[in-house]
Each structure stands twice: as structure tokens, then as C-alpha cells.
Design an enzyme around this catalytic site. Structure first.
Site, PDB file in Angstrom:
ATOM      1  N   ASP A  98       0.832  -1.215   0.000  1.00  0.00           N
ATOM      2  CA  ASP A  98       0.000   0.000   0.000  1.00  0.00           C
ATOM      3  C   ASP A  98       0.869   1.270   0.000  1.00  0.00           C
ATOM      4  OD1 ASP A  98      -1.735  -2.076   0.674  1.00  0.00           O
ATOM      5  OD2 ASP A  98      -2.867  -0.885   2.113  1.00  0.00           O
ATOM      6  N   GLU A 112     -11.686  -1.231   1.215  1.00  0.00           N
ATOM      7  CA  GLU A 112     -10.417  -0.817   1.800  1.00  0.00           C
ATOM      8  C   GLU A 112      -9.903   0.478   1.194  1.00  0.00           C
ATOM      9  OE1 GLU A 112      -8.377  -4.333   3.390  1.00  0.00           O
ATOM     10  OE2 GLU A 112      -8.252  -4.885   1.282  1.00  0.00           O
TER      11      GLU A 112
HETATM   12  C1  FRU Z   1      -4.891  -3.237   1.721  1.00  0.00           C
HETATM   13  C2  FRU Z   1      -4.737  -3.529   3.178  1.00  0.00           C
HETATM   14  C3  FRU Z   1      -5.138  -2.335   3.992  1.00  0.00           C
HETATM   15  C4  FRU Z   1      -4.303  -2.495   5.238  1.00  0.00           C
HETATM   16  C5  FRU Z   1      -3.040  -3.134   4.716  1.00  0.00           C
HETATM   17  C6  FRU Z   1      -2.402  -4.128   5.632  1.00  0.00           C
HETATM   18  O1  FRU Z   1      -3.932  -3.847   0.934  1.00  0.00           O
HETATM   19  O2  FRU Z   1      -5.489  -4.660   3.542  1.00  0.00           O
HETATM   20  O3  FRU Z   1      -6.514  -2.288   4.249  1.00  0.00           O
HETATM   21  O4  FRU Z   1      -4.087  -1.243   5.835  1.00  0.00           O
HETATM   22  O5  FRU Z   1      -3.372  -3.767   3.509  1.00  0.00           O
HETATM   23  O6  FRU Z   1      -1.236  -4.657   5.073  1.00  0.00           O
END
Ligand code: FRU
Length: 491
Positions: A75, A341
Site C-alpha cells: 500500500d 479498503e
Molecule cells: C490493503 C490492506 C489495507 C491495510 C493493509 C495491511 O492492501 O489490507 O486495508 O491497511 O493492507 O497490510
């Protein structure tokens, strides 16, 4: 929208705006989400892409470059102001990403519990074509001092903690103070990874300062971390209600229709006990008399009640953005999908877009769609949001064969499209550019920045721009600033 033969009509959504403080929550309904499968071609060769090209991210080559061979990253976000403009600082572009150590003895799929926010930088103002193939990002290291982010948990017993997604605000465009909004995750687990207690997710903030000279970028501060929000169990599901709850990914913004306020969207779940059979006819969303409508009891008994995502809203009640108050969710996806997300608010031509990322594996029983970006459009921050593209919500998916079993990124189905998990965690940037990270291409794992792509956004339609870059693929990690901080005089 004329229904596709054999499929229901989507729910009618007016796009009407409500006050952000209103109690209206829009619904991404089963009737809406079934429009995804309605647009999937049932007759493609096994493992091909069954979705329309206009909503498909082009194929990423299997010989993609690593952003940095010594760091896995996923991310990723930019340095933004209150209106999601992306700033360079003193001539440097800066990005923030969740990272983990590829040489520490755990696998890419186990990275989440080890996640640390890191930063990367590169000179601003250089066209993608003049950069190294991997985008030329220089790894700056962990953003927060070691041991700082665990402090928000106080005396809670933890076996480990992690820093999950968020966003970074340049607080004044003529200054160097930044606020990082992120998710502090605390785990209490057995050696086998089972929960001793539900994970603790706290939407948190840390302030620091950005610095740059002719050679590099660095940060100071981030010693004090403040917990801002934990789920209330009324609008947003708690760990006690469901140990698999989601509560994370804060994104802050100001709304031109409500000046003087700072809002935050985040990923949540509808409050209540895990799996409670409380989805409603409105969550199904069928038009009266639709021959393809489902029966509510059948849906409730199908397992679909385990999937109840929402996109949450909160408002800051102090000028330092330290005090926050929950508002009702903007959208729920009850009996539709369990994860919406990294939500973001994107304003274009007077329209408000809510973009979010989701997975094929988190759709409820009876609903299907690719991993990728989903989007909704309305006339304000809180609206009766219309899901983009045929009322479906799908904005940009990975090449996927919806006629073939999903498999997973860590256990691919040999029949599935080898790019069904090519990229994830897409973030829509100014001018419709979309950045993301590479997960798996033809079995090769990524942990690197994906090629940037571009979508054309117009009212309730988005379309991949295949004239951008090479057949729609721009530079790897091409994440340009669209603004420069006001102090920069040029090199
Ligand atoms: C999206 C996610 C986010 C979280 C992160 C954890 O890829 O699931 O929602 O903050 O990855 O690695």
C-alpha cells in the site's frame, strides 16, 4: 441502465447529496454488485479475461522490475493537502508505503504483521520516460522511530504490532509540518498465528517535519503517536463483535461544500455480532417485481451475512486534527462484500467519487467480481451514491476469468488468469492516474510498485485510457506531484 438478459436491474440511486452530518447511509446492494457478473463474458477461453476491457487493468509483464530489491512494499500513498493535491517538497517527490524485510525469514504473505511505514523519494519534474525503468525511487527508511507507534497501545498485552495504511498531509503548503494518519495494529497471537485476543486496530496520528537538501529527504519528529478512533460497536464493528473485523485506512480531506471542517473516510464493517442475519430487503436492492430478485431468507442462509463492509466517516472537532467524532457510514455493503479498503474521496467536475479497493475473495456468497478498484458517484460527500459503470461499482479490475475458480495470490488456481492478482491497493491520483503495487504476475511475487495507469472519469462512467503509456501501462511507480511546495525555488 437496461438490465442484461438473465440478470436483475441495479438499484436506482439518485446521487442526491445529504449533509455529511445526516444519518443517511447509501447502499451498495446485491442488485448493484450482480451487474459485475452481468458484464462478464461467459464464453471466453478458460483463464482469459472475462470482463470488459474498459474496466480492466492492462497486463503487467512478468519481467517487472523491483522498486528496491531489499524492501517489499505494498500500500502506497503520497504527500497531499486537504484537497488530495500531491506535493513535492523542495524539488523532491515523496511517497509513503507499507514495507517489510524480504530477508527476515518470513514469506510475502506473512508481511502484514511486520508492516512498517517507510518513505521513498526522487527528484520532481522528470518525465517517466527519462527515469530508470523501476521509477527511480530512493528508499529513505522507516518513517517513525523504532518503538514509537507501539505506544498508542499503552499497557495492552501484545505479541507484535504493525503500522497499516493511511495518508500523509502537508499541513501548510508554505511549511514543513506533516501529519501521518495511519492504523496502529496490535496482535496477541499464538506461535501458530491464532488470535489469543482479537487484533486491536487504532486509527492514529503522528506529526513530524519533512526536510530536504540537494542530496536527500529526511523526516524528524513522529515521537508522539495519538490514538484517534476505535470502533464504537454502534456504527462500526468492534473486535469483540467479530475478531475478523476491519477498521483502518484513514484518509482526511476538506469538503468545498462544508468549508472549515476536516473529514476522514476509513474502512469499517457494519456493527453487530459476526454473521448476524440482519441484512434487509434494502441491502438486496431489487426493483419491485424483478424476475431475477433473490429471496431475503435464502440470502441470509447462504453465508452472505458474514460480509458486511462499510465506508466510515468521521469529523475532526479541533484544529490540530486530534479529536474526532464518528458520523454514520457513507456506504454499506451488507451481504455484498466484507472489505471496502483504503477509501478515498475524489472530487471532479462537481461530482464526488468514493473510490475503494476490494477483493474477489471478500464478495458475499452469490456475488462475484475481480480484485481491483470500485467506485461510487454522488453530488456530495454523503450521497445516495450510484455505483460506477452499469451500476455495478467496478472501476478497474485485474484481468480475471469470473467463470473459473478464484484461487488466491498465495495458492493460484492453475486455470485462472495468471494476472488475477497482478496488482492491488490502487489509489486514484489527480488527473485520473492510478498507482498500485504488484502482488503476483504468472506466479512471480511482487512487493514492488506497479505501472501507473490512467482512467477517464466522467459522471458514472470510468474507462481505462489505452492511449496512456504503452497500451495503457505507464511507468512503474510513476507517481508525480501535481503541486510544488511554495518555498521551492528550483534546483
Ligand atoms: C490493503 C490492506 C489495507 C491495510 C493493509 C495491511 O492492501 O489490507 O486495508 O491497511 O493492507 O497490510
Amino acid at each position: 441502465v437496461t438490465p442484461v438478459p438473465g440478470f436483475p436491474a441495479p438499484t436506482t440511486h439518485s446521487q442526491q447529496a445529504y449533509s455529511p452530518f445526516d444519518t443517511f447511509t447509501s447502499r451498495w446492494t446485491r442488485a448493484d454488485a450482480r451487474q459485475i457478473k452481468a458484464r462478464s463474458d461467459p464464453n471466453v477461453a478458460v483463464g482469459a479475461n472475462s470482463m470488459p476491457t474498459s474496466v480492466t487493468m492492462p497486463d503487467i509483464p512478468a519481467d517487472f522490475p523491483q522498486t528496491n530489491p531489499d524492501v517489499w512494499l505494498w500500500d502506497t500513498w503520497t504527500l497531499i493537502d486537504a484537497h488530495a493535491n500531491q506535493f513535492s517538497y523542495n524539488g523532491w517527490e515523496v511517497i509513503f508505503a507499507l514495507t517489510a524485510d524480504p530477508n527476515a525469514g518470513y514469506t510475502f504473505d506473512d508481511r502484514h504483521v511486520h508492516a512498517r511505514i517507510s518513505y521513498f523519494y526522487r527528484r520532481a519534474g522528470i518525465p517517466a520516460s527519462a527515469r530508470p525503468r523501476n521509477g527511480g525511487w530512493i528508499y529513505g527508511g522507516h518513517l517513525f522511530p523504532d518503538g514509537a507507534s507501539i505506544k498508542v497501545f499503552g499497557s495492552t498485552t501484545l505479541t507484535n504490532n504493525a503500522e497499516w495504511s493511511g495518508s500523509t498531509r502537508l499541513l501548510k503548503t508554505d511549511g514543513n509540518e506533516v501529519a501521518v494518519f495511519y492504523t496502529a495494529l496490535g496482535f496477541n497471537r499464538t506461535a501458530d498465528g491464532a488470535n489469543v485476543a482479537p487484533p486491536v486496530a487504532i486509527i492514529s496520528k503522528a506529526n513530524g517535519r519533512i526536510h530536504a537538501d540537494l542530496n536527500h529527504v529526511w523526516f524528524t519528529g513522529f515521537n508522539n503517536h495519538t490514538g484517534l478512533l476505535q470502533p464504537d460497536g454502534t456504527y462500526y464493528q468492534t473486535g469483540q463483535q467479530n475478531e475478523f473485523y476491519s477498521f483502518r485506512d484513514p484518509f482526511t480531506f476538506e469538503d468545498p461544500q462544508n468549508p472549515g471542517q476536516t473529514f476522514m473516510v476509513f474502512e469499517g464493517n457494519t456493527a453487530g455480532e459476526r454473521g448476524a442475519k440482519d441484512c434487509t430487503a434494502a441491502d438486496l436492492g431489487y426493483q419491485a417485481g424483478d424476475p431475477y430478485a433473490e429471496d431475503l431468507d435464502t440470502v441470509q442462509n447462504s453465508g452472505a451475512t458474514y460480509q458486511k463492509a462499510n465506508i466510515g466517516l468521521a469529523v475532526s472537532t479541533d484544529s490540530s486534527l486530534t479529536q474526532w467524532r464518528f458520523l454514520p457510514p457513507l456506504i454499506s455493503a451488507n451481504c455484498v462484500n466484507d472489505q471496502t479498503e483504503r477509501p478515498q474521496v475524489y472530487i471532479k467536475d462537481g461530482k464526488y467519487y468514493l473510490f475503494t479497493i476490494s477483493h474477489r475473495s471478500t464478495f458475499a456468497a452469490g456475488i462475484d467480481g475481480p480484485d481491483g478498484v470500485y467506485g461510487f458517484v454522488g453530488n456530495g460527500v454523503r450521497s445516495d451514491f450510484e455505483p460506477l459503470n452499469w451500476g455495478s461499482g467496478l472501476a478497474l479490475g485485474n484481468p480475471t476469468d469470473l467463470n473459473t475458480a478464484a484461487g488466491s495470490d498465495f495458492d493460484p488456481d492453475p486455470q485462472q488468469n495468471p494476472r488475477a492478482f497482478q496488482a492491488y491497493s490502487h489509489y486514484v491520483m489527480p488527473n485520473g492516474l492510478v498507482e498500485s503495487f504488484i502482488d503476483t504476475v504468472e506466479g512471480r511475487r511482487g512487493g514492488a510498485l506497479a505501472p501507473t495507469v490512467k482512467i477517464q472519469i466522467s459522471d458514472a462512467i470510468t474507462q481505462i485510457d489505452l492511449s496512456y503509456g504503452q497500451n495503457g501501462l505507464g511507468g512503474y511507480g510513476n507517481i508525480p506531484a501535481n503541486r510544488h511546495d511554495l518555498d521551492w525555488q528550483g534546483f
